[in-house]
Design a protein around this motif. Structure first.
Motif, short mmCIF file in Angstrom:
data_model
loop_
_atom_site.label_atom_id
_atom_site.label_comp_id
_atom_site.label_asym_id
_atom_site.label_seq_id
_atom_site.Cartn_x
_atom_site.Cartn_y
_atom_site.Cartn_z
N LYS A 1 9.42 65.59 61.90
CA LYS A 1 7.99 65.30 61.67
C LYS A 1 7.73 64.92 60.23
CE LYS A 1 5.09 67.80 64.92
NZ LYS A 1 4.44 69.09 65.14
N PHE A 2 8.32 65.68 59.31
CA PHE A 2 8.12 65.37 57.89
C PHE A 2 8.60 63.95 57.60
CE2 PHE A 2 9.45 64.82 53.56
CZ PHE A 2 8.33 65.24 52.87
N LEU A 3 9.78 63.62 58.11
CA LEU A 3 10.34 62.29 57.84
C LEU A 3 9.46 61.18 58.41
CD1 LEU A 3 14.11 63.11 58.50
CD2 LEU A 3 13.04 62.68 56.27
N LYS A 4 8.79 61.49 59.51
CA LYS A 4 7.90 60.51 60.14
C LYS A 4 6.54 60.46 59.45
CE LYS A 4 9.69 60.48 64.84
NZ LYS A 4 9.44 60.86 66.25
N GLY A 5 6.36 61.30 58.45
CA GLY A 5 5.08 61.30 57.72
C GLY A 5 4.01 62.13 58.41
N GLN A 6 4.45 63.02 59.31
CA GLN A 6 3.48 63.83 60.06
C GLN A 6 3.52 65.30 59.68
OE1 GLN A 6 4.97 63.01 63.96
NE2 GLN A 6 4.30 60.89 63.95
N GLY A 7 4.28 65.63 58.64
CA GLY A 7 4.41 67.05 58.28
C GLY A 7 4.03 67.29 56.83
N GLU A 8 4.01 68.55 56.44
CA GLU A 8 3.70 68.91 55.06
C GLU A 8 4.97 69.33 54.34
OE1 GLU A 8 0.88 68.39 53.56
OE2 GLU A 8 0.11 67.61 55.46
N ALA A 9 5.03 69.09 53.04
CA ALA A 9 6.19 69.49 52.25
C ALA A 9 6.29 71.01 52.20
CB ALA A 9 6.05 68.93 50.84
N ILE A 10 7.49 71.54 52.42
CA ILE A 10 7.70 72.98 52.30
C ILE A 10 8.70 73.32 51.20
CG2 ILE A 10 7.12 73.42 54.73
CD1 ILE A 10 10.17 73.77 55.24
N VAL A 11 9.44 72.33 50.69
CA VAL A 11 10.49 72.63 49.72
C VAL A 11 9.91 72.71 48.31
CG1 VAL A 11 12.70 71.89 48.76
CG2 VAL A 11 12.22 71.53 51.19
N ASP A 12 9.17 71.70 47.92
CA ASP A 12 8.62 71.66 46.57
C ASP A 12 7.25 70.98 46.62
OD1 ASP A 12 8.16 71.60 43.89
OD2 ASP A 12 9.98 70.50 43.35
N PRO A 13 6.28 71.70 47.21
CA PRO A 13 4.96 71.08 47.47
C PRO A 13 4.31 70.50 46.21
CG PRO A 13 5.13 73.18 48.60
CD PRO A 13 6.35 73.07 47.73
N ALA A 14 4.63 71.04 45.03
CA ALA A 14 4.03 70.52 43.81
C ALA A 14 4.39 69.05 43.57
CB ALA A 14 4.45 71.38 42.62
N LYS A 15 5.57 68.66 44.09
CA LYS A 15 6.01 67.27 43.90
C LYS A 15 5.88 66.45 45.18
CE LYS A 15 9.57 68.31 40.47
NZ LYS A 15 11.03 68.39 40.38
N ALA A 16 5.10 66.95 46.11
CA ALA A 16 5.02 66.30 47.43
C ALA A 16 4.60 64.83 47.34
CB ALA A 16 4.05 67.07 48.33
N SER A 17 3.73 64.49 46.38
CA SER A 17 3.25 63.11 46.32
C SER A 17 4.38 62.14 46.00
CB SER A 17 2.11 62.97 45.31
OG SER A 17 2.57 63.35 44.04
N VAL A 18 5.36 62.59 45.19
CA VAL A 18 6.52 61.74 44.86
C VAL A 18 7.28 61.40 46.14
CG1 VAL A 18 8.68 61.57 43.56
CG2 VAL A 18 6.74 62.84 42.60
#
Ligand code: HEC
Length: 104
Positions: A60-77
């Motif tokens: 889901k994350f790879l498809k752009g349908q999920g939220e970052a869980i590893v390093d949310p502070a850099k999620a926009s990158v």
């Protein structure tokens, strides 16, 4: 004629066995993700550990349908990078996720 048949066979094999490692390299993911070391992005090991047992969430994350869980502070990158893979097939997304999960 034989050449054509071989070509057809070759491309159907490619569809059957999407190669996650090849996709990861071709799409330039290696420039920010190394196997064991954090660089611009977290290591593949860290990502695989965060998504252990959560294969569907990773897809889901790879498809752009999920939220970052590893390093949310850099999620926009990372979100911007998802444009590189937006046209993958479901098989290719799954192969990419399986490739990443192997680094656990
Ligand atoms: C410009 C550098 C950069 C590139 C290129 C890049 N990433 Fe990332 N990636 C990051 C950063 C920074 C993070 C940490 C933010 C986050 O967790 O989303 C990250 C995090 C991730 C995560 C963890 C997501 C989560 O839940 O936190 C995955 C999975 C991932 N990247 C996969 C990929 C794939 C696949 C590619 C190639 C299409 C790729 N990355 C290309 C920088 C990059």
């Amino acid at each position: 004629m034989i050449k054509f048949l071989l070509l057809a066979l070759g491309s159907s094999l490619m569809v059957m066995a999407a190669d996650g490692e090849a996709i990861f390299k071709q799409k330039g993911c290696t420039s920010c993700h190394r196997p064991d070391m954090d660089t611009v992005g977290p290591s593949l090991k860290k990502i695989a550990q965060a998504y252990a047992g959560k294969r569907e969430d990773l897809i889901k994350f790879l498809k752009g349908q999920g939220e970052a869980i590893v390093d949310p502070a850099k999620a926009s990158v990372m979100k911007m990078q998802l444009a590189r893979i937006k046209d993958l097939s479901d098989e290719e997304f799954a192969a990419l996720a399986d490739y990443i999960l192997k680094f656990k």
